[in-house]
Design a protein around this motif. Sequence first.
Motif, PDB file in Angstrom:
ATOM      1  N   THR A 124       0.711  -0.992   0.072  1.00  0.00           N
ATOM      2  CA  THR A 124      -0.224   0.021   0.142  1.00  0.00           C
ATOM      3  C   THR A 124       0.815   1.133   0.006  1.00  0.00           C
ATOM      4  O   THR A 124       1.750   1.142   0.593  1.00  0.00           O
ATOM      5  CB  THR A 124      -0.942   0.084   1.390  1.00  0.00           C
ATOM      6  OG1 THR A 124      -1.728   1.076   1.022  1.00  0.00           O
ATOM      7  CG2 THR A 124      -0.247   0.085   2.523  1.00  0.00           C
ATOM      8  N   ASP A 125       0.418   2.280  -0.588  1.00  0.00           N
ATOM      9  CA  ASP A 125       1.011   3.447  -0.588  1.00  0.00           C
ATOM     10  C   ASP A 125       0.210   4.614  -0.014  1.00  0.00           C
ATOM     11  O   ASP A 125       0.304   5.726  -0.079  1.00  0.00           O
ATOM     12  CB  ASP A 125       1.318   4.130  -1.969  1.00  0.00           C
ATOM     13  CG  ASP A 125       0.223   4.275  -2.978  1.00  0.00           C
ATOM     14  OD1 ASP A 125      -0.913   4.025  -2.652  1.00  0.00           O
ATOM     15  OD2 ASP A 125       0.377   4.723  -4.246  1.00  0.00           O
ATOM     16  N   SER A 177      -2.966   5.260  -0.979  1.00  0.00           N
ATOM     17  CA  SER A 177      -3.770   5.948  -1.804  1.00  0.00           C
ATOM     18  C   SER A 177      -5.303   5.224  -1.831  1.00  0.00           C
ATOM     19  O   SER A 177      -5.427   4.300  -1.279  1.00  0.00           O
ATOM     20  CB  SER A 177      -3.318   5.586  -3.306  1.00  0.00           C
ATOM     21  OG  SER A 177      -3.446   4.431  -3.454  1.00  0.00           O
ATOM     22  N   SER A 203       4.417  -1.473   3.291  1.00  0.00           N
ATOM     23  CA  SER A 203       4.482   0.033   2.439  1.00  0.00           C
ATOM     24  C   SER A 203       5.892   0.151   2.252  1.00  0.00           C
ATOM     25  O   SER A 203       6.848  -0.165   3.137  1.00  0.00           O
ATOM     26  CB  SER A 203       3.890   1.126   3.484  1.00  0.00           C
ATOM     27  OG  SER A 203       3.778   2.283   2.719  1.00  0.00           O
ATOM     28  N   ASP A 260       9.795   5.072  -0.957  1.00  0.00           N
ATOM     29  CA  ASP A 260      10.311   5.018  -2.220  1.00  0.00           C
ATOM     30  C   ASP A 260      11.560   5.843  -2.070  1.00  0.00           C
ATOM     31  O   ASP A 260      11.647   6.960  -1.937  1.00  0.00           O
ATOM     32  CB  ASP A 260       9.347   5.442  -3.174  1.00  0.00           C
ATOM     33  CG  ASP A 260      10.056   5.313  -4.649  1.00  0.00           C
ATOM     34  OD1 ASP A 260      11.194   5.369  -4.932  1.00  0.00           O
ATOM     35  OD2 ASP A 260       9.006   5.306  -5.525  1.00  0.00           O
ATOM     36  N   ALA A 283       3.879   6.124   6.403  1.00  0.00           N
ATOM     37  CA  ALA A 283       3.851   4.653   5.939  1.00  0.00           C
ATOM     38  C   ALA A 283       3.348   3.955   7.269  1.00  0.00           C
ATOM     39  O   ALA A 283       2.522   3.007   6.976  1.00  0.00           O
ATOM     40  CB  ALA A 283       5.182   4.189   5.329  1.00  0.00           C
ATOM     41  N   PRO A 296       9.750   0.541  -5.036  1.00  0.00           N
ATOM     42  CA  PRO A 296       8.586  -0.376  -4.537  1.00  0.00           C
ATOM     43  C   PRO A 296       8.303  -1.628  -5.129  1.00  0.00           C
ATOM     44  O   PRO A 296       8.131  -2.675  -4.465  1.00  0.00           O
ATOM     45  CB  PRO A 296       7.361   0.477  -5.040  1.00  0.00           C
ATOM     46  CG  PRO A 296       7.935   2.032  -4.812  1.00  0.00           C
ATOM     47  CD  PRO A 296       9.449   1.795  -5.331  1.00  0.00           C
ATOM     48  N   ARG A 309      -0.177   6.249  -7.936  1.00  0.00           N
ATOM     49  CA  ARG A 309       0.122   7.751  -8.359  1.00  0.00           C
ATOM     50  C   ARG A 309      -0.624   7.864  -9.550  1.00  0.00           C
ATOM     51  O   ARG A 309      -1.217   7.070 -10.192  1.00  0.00           O
ATOM     52  CB  ARG A 309       1.806   7.420  -8.858  1.00  0.00           C
ATOM     53  CG  ARG A 309       2.725   7.198  -7.623  1.00  0.00           C
ATOM     54  CD  ARG A 309       4.022   7.219  -8.116  1.00  0.00           C
ATOM     55  NE  ARG A 309       5.070   6.590  -7.224  1.00  0.00           N
ATOM     56  CZ  ARG A 309       5.668   7.593  -6.517  1.00  0.00           C
ATOM     57  NH1 ARG A 309       5.510   8.801  -6.444  1.00  0.00           N
ATOM     58  NH2 ARG A 309       6.618   6.912  -5.402  1.00  0.00           N
TER      59      ARG A 309
END
Length: 145
Positions: A9-10, A12, A37, A40, A64, A91, A114
Amino acid sequence: MYERILVPTDGSDCADYAVEHAIDIAEQYGAELHVLSVVDSRDVSHSAPAISPQQVEETLRERAESVVEAIADRAADAGVEAVTVVEPGIPDDVVVDYAVDNDCDLIVMGTHGRTGLERYLLGSVTERTVRRSAVPVLTVRASDE
């Protein structure tokens, strides 16, 4: 069939929608959910000159950790055991390696986190994960709702 499910997961909305699916599958199979997470490393290295890379990394890591803990709480509410991990790196590299190193049976991830130009410049983490993963990857498109 599934003993360990990885959900990267990021934070988002799209990743969050994939989390719903991952928790549901883990609940159905009695599987352990691994919530990952990735901080990056490219985001850290491209920080503004006035902010140190260490400050950027610390801020990203704290965010995160908050995201994975919130997901672990949601999993616990559903009766699913969760392992939370925050790792630095690229990632898709981290996701693919983590799945292998932890004997995950399935990766569940959103189709994209993104947006806009950032997505086109960096490419799709999900796309690269699907191409490189040794385990099945379930991709989840964000709901229009």
